[in-house]
Design a protein around this motif. Structure first.
Motif, mmCIF file in Angstrom:
data_model
loop_
_atom_site.group_PDB
_atom_site.id
_atom_site.type_symbol
_atom_site.label_atom_id
_atom_site.label_comp_id
_atom_site.label_asym_id
_atom_site.label_seq_id
_atom_site.Cartn_x
_atom_site.Cartn_y
_atom_site.Cartn_z
ATOM 1 N N UNK A 1 0.838 -1.206 0.000
ATOM 2 C CA UNK A 1 0.000 0.000 0.000
ATOM 3 C C UNK A 1 0.866 1.246 0.000
ATOM 4 N N UNK A 2 0.537 2.175 -0.865
ATOM 5 C CA UNK A 2 1.304 3.418 -0.970
ATOM 6 C C UNK A 2 0.629 4.518 -0.159
ATOM 7 N N UNK A 3 1.449 5.400 0.372
ATOM 8 C CA UNK A 3 0.954 6.527 1.177
ATOM 9 C C UNK A 3 1.393 7.821 0.519
ATOM 10 N N UNK A 4 0.453 8.732 0.287
ATOM 11 C CA UNK A 4 0.742 10.042 -0.294
ATOM 12 C C UNK A 4 -0.121 11.066 0.432
ATOM 13 N N UNK A 5 0.482 12.115 0.943
ATOM 14 C CA UNK A 5 -0.302 13.153 1.611
ATOM 15 C C UNK A 5 0.564 14.310 2.058
ATOM 16 N N UNK A 6 -0.061 15.224 2.786
ATOM 17 C CA UNK A 6 0.640 16.401 3.319
ATOM 18 C C UNK A 6 0.797 16.251 4.816
ATOM 19 N N UNK A 7 1.946 16.694 5.306
ATOM 20 C CA UNK A 7 2.316 16.446 6.695
ATOM 21 C C UNK A 7 1.535 17.307 7.673
ATOM 22 N N UNK A 8 1.048 16.668 8.723
ATOM 23 C CA UNK A 8 0.690 17.302 9.992
ATOM 24 C C UNK A 8 1.643 16.688 11.012
ATOM 25 N N UNK A 9 2.000 17.400 12.047
ATOM 26 C CA UNK A 9 3.051 16.906 12.925
ATOM 27 C C UNK A 9 2.622 16.847 14.388
ATOM 28 N N UNK A 10 3.265 15.930 15.113
ATOM 29 C CA UNK A 10 3.042 15.739 16.545
ATOM 30 C C UNK A 10 4.380 15.440 17.179
ATOM 31 N N UNK A 11 4.652 16.068 18.312
ATOM 32 C CA UNK A 11 5.935 15.880 18.994
ATOM 33 C C UNK A 11 5.731 15.306 20.384
ATOM 34 N N UNK A 12 6.477 14.230 20.677
ATOM 35 C CA UNK A 12 6.580 13.692 22.031
ATOM 36 C C UNK A 12 7.926 14.098 22.610
ATOM 37 N N UNK A 13 7.945 14.435 23.900
ATOM 38 C CA UNK A 13 9.207 14.690 24.597
ATOM 39 C C UNK A 13 9.486 13.492 25.506
ATOM 40 N N UNK A 14 10.740 13.332 25.940
ATOM 41 C CA UNK A 14 11.054 12.170 26.778
ATOM 42 C C UNK A 14 10.194 12.118 28.035
ATOM 43 N N UNK B 1 -0.132 14.390 30.025
ATOM 44 C CA UNK B 1 -0.411 13.093 29.420
ATOM 45 C C UNK B 1 -1.853 12.660 29.472
ATOM 46 N N UNK B 2 -2.616 13.181 30.398
ATOM 47 C CA UNK B 2 -3.992 12.748 30.562
ATOM 48 C C UNK B 2 -4.976 13.601 29.796
ATOM 49 N N UNK B 3 -6.232 13.209 29.864
ATOM 50 C CA UNK B 3 -7.301 14.009 29.276
ATOM 51 C C UNK B 3 -7.145 14.179 27.775
ATOM 52 N N UNK B 4 -7.604 15.310 27.301
ATOM 53 C CA UNK B 4 -7.562 15.609 25.863
ATOM 54 C C UNK B 4 -6.197 16.189 25.530
ATOM 55 N N UNK C 1 -1.627 14.494 21.847
ATOM 56 C CA UNK C 1 -1.750 13.356 20.946
ATOM 57 C C UNK C 1 -3.188 13.218 20.441
ATOM 58 N N UNK C 2 -4.144 13.246 21.353
ATOM 59 C CA UNK C 2 -5.543 13.099 20.947
ATOM 60 C C UNK C 2 -6.003 14.283 20.097
ATOM 61 N N UNK C 3 -5.555 15.485 20.450
ATOM 62 C CA UNK C 3 -5.929 16.659 19.655
ATOM 63 C C UNK C 3 -5.384 16.542 18.236
ATOM 64 N N UNK C 4 -4.168 16.021 18.108
ATOM 65 C CA UNK C 4 -3.561 15.892 16.777
ATOM 66 C C UNK C 4 -4.364 14.942 15.903
#
Length: 498
Positions: free
Chosen positions: A308-321, A331-334, A337-340
């Motif tokens: 399967x091929x993937x083609x699209x435009x980037x949206x980004x999400x960052x996790x910190x250590x 980390x909890x609630x909304x 990650x969930x918003x992204x």
């Protein structure tokens, strides 16, 4: 007329002939849908700023544009005068706490915005920067949604809008403010301006009127004349400073400010997607390298859905250590990650910065399903994936460093999104083109796409022709890559087919 002449804001600041001396003046940022569309940002909830009581002025006074400033802008508004104390009142009771309505002009100097850091104190708090009047309309006799505000500059109508077209009804504003701030009789609430606000210069006359069309409810025109300031700001004060962004904001648009229009945003069209489906990631990678770009591969990730091929435009999400105190707060609630995942739209690829940490999952079946339902084109993470088999069974392709059963709290804190991130050793910005297949994932800056894509299509056609010759038994010497007689033969056949 100078600052000290009759009718200047140096007079009458102690008490306004209509509202006396309000305890406070509160102004709303965005409310009218015409202005929201013009600004290009939609507020989820109302937001406010305070204006000094000394900014209040009456009709037929002057207002100074500070010496050295360029961008004094008017904002015709409807002002609410609070009639009785409001503290934590219900939304339905908000309008009952308003005693009167009048016209207002929320003047501001965009040159001084940078010094305020969002407070608007210097840019909108100057003497005379909140004219009110000339007459008050009794709130009890009015339907607030029927009110209209109009503004004229030098006799030309430039603003005309109805309070029925606001995002936040006036009674709701009063109730909202009362949740944390006690509103007292005489306080003034400015309710936002419609589209049409722009820049005025010394000599201009601004008039604002509030009425209910086809009735006798009319404030009359609130008239203010702009004059040039005569006293420069001292060195210890922040000086006027403007750039093209502030000019566009003050005038209402880049075109109105005489600036070159911004280029249209890049669109990943159906035609471009169709072309991208014709070429492999390996071919695109080769062409990017030929064009001098060697840092656009997201390394260490593989698909859980081969073929399967993937083609699209980037949206980004960052996790910190991971850090226990930060995970408790973020980390909890909304969380981010969930918003992204909730913010994804058709054609988006969510790219996750997990620092190559494989000891925890960064997405599982529920969030991957949410991305699929939202129409997203794929997910890329340089971290792990939980529920590997279930995620692989979805229609949305997911690229990752492999499976891991742990939840993200073991190694990660979801932090923020839609910003420049690092994933698999590559820098990814929102809007970059993301292409993935069984060979891996590439990041393609939109400005490079046309050139690289056309070259890739040509390369694929050439390699298909070479493969056919190899299948016929030809040696690869001089054939791969094409040179000499093989090149001449290919070019001749290619040209004959066009």
């Amino acid at each position: 007329m100078t600052h000290d002449d009759v009718g200047s804001p140096s007079e009458g600041l102690a008490r306004h002939p209509l509202v006396g001396r309000p305890g406070k003046v509160i102004a709303l940022h965005l409310n009218y849908r015409s202005r929201i569309a013009q600004r290009g940002r939609t507020p989820a909830k109302p937001s406010y700023f305070l204006k000094p009581v000394t900014s209040v002025a009456a009709t037929d006074q002057t207002v100074e544009r500070p010496l050295g400033a360029e961008l004094l802008a008017f904002e015709g508004e409807i002002a609410l005068v609070i009639g009785k104390t409001a503290r934590r009142i219900a939304r339905a009771d908000g309008w009952a706490h308003v005693s009167a309505v009048t016209a207002a002009n929320d003047l501001g100097v965009y040159d001084l915005r940078a010094a305020d850091k969002g407070s608007n104190l210097r840019s909108k708090g100057g003497d005379g920067y909140t004219p009110l009047g000339p007459a008050a309309l009794p709130a009890a006799e009015l339907d607030p949604a029927a009110l209209r505000v109009r503004t004229w500059v030098n006799g030309e109508l430039v603003q005309d809008d109805s309070a029925g077209a606001v995002a936040f009804p006036f009674g709701e504003l009063v109730a909202d403010l009362s949740q944390l701030i006690t509103l007292e009789p005489g306080d003034v609430v400015l309710t936002g301006t419609p589209a049409g606000s722009s820049v005025v210069v010394p000599g201009d006359v601004i008039e604002v009127e509030v009425d209910v069309p086809d009735t006798e409810h009319r404030t009359g025109r609130l008239r203010t004349t702009v004059v040039e300031g005569a006293v420069p700001l001292p060195d210890f004060s922040a000086q006027p400073a403007v750039d093209d962004h502030q000019r566009a904001e003050a005038w209402g648009s880049r075109e109105a400010a005489g600036l070159v229009p911004e280029p249209a945003p890049f669109e990943l069209t159906d035609e471009l997607v169709a072309k991208l489906r014709q070429v492999s990631v390996a071919t695109l990678s080769a062409q990017l390298r030929k064009h001098g770009h060697n840092q656009l591969s997201i390394d260490g990730v593989r698909t859980n859905s081969p073929g399967r091929k993937m083609i699209g435009r980037a949206r980004t999400l960052r996790f910190v250590p991971g850090r226990e105190d930060l995970f408790r707060s973020h980390g909890g609630g909304y969380n981010a990650q969930k918003r992204a995942f909730d913010a994804l739209g058709p054609g988006d690829v969510l790219v996750v910065e997990a620092r190559g940490e494989r000891g925890s999952g960064t997405v599982g079946d529920i969030l991957a399903l949410r991305a699929q339902v939202r129409g997203a084109a794929g997910i890329v993470t340089d971290g792990g994936v939980r529920d590997w088999t279930a995620v692989a069974g979805l229609d949305i392709p997911t690229f990752s460093s492999g499976p891991h059963p742990a939840v993200l709290g073991r190694r990660h804190v979801p932090w923020d999104g839609d910003l420049t991130i690092a994933c698999g050793g590559a820098t990814v910005q929102p809007g970059d083109v993301i292409v993935g297949d069984d060979d891996g994932v590439l990041v393609i800056p939109p400005a490079l796409l046309d050139e690289v894509l056309d070259a890739s299509i040509e390369q694929e056609a050439e390699e298909e022709w070479i493969a056919a010759r190899v299948a016929e038994g030809a040696s690869v010497d001089g054939l791969y890559p094409l040179s000499g007689q093989w090149r001449e033969r290919y070019d001749a056949e290619r040209n004959s087919d066009r």
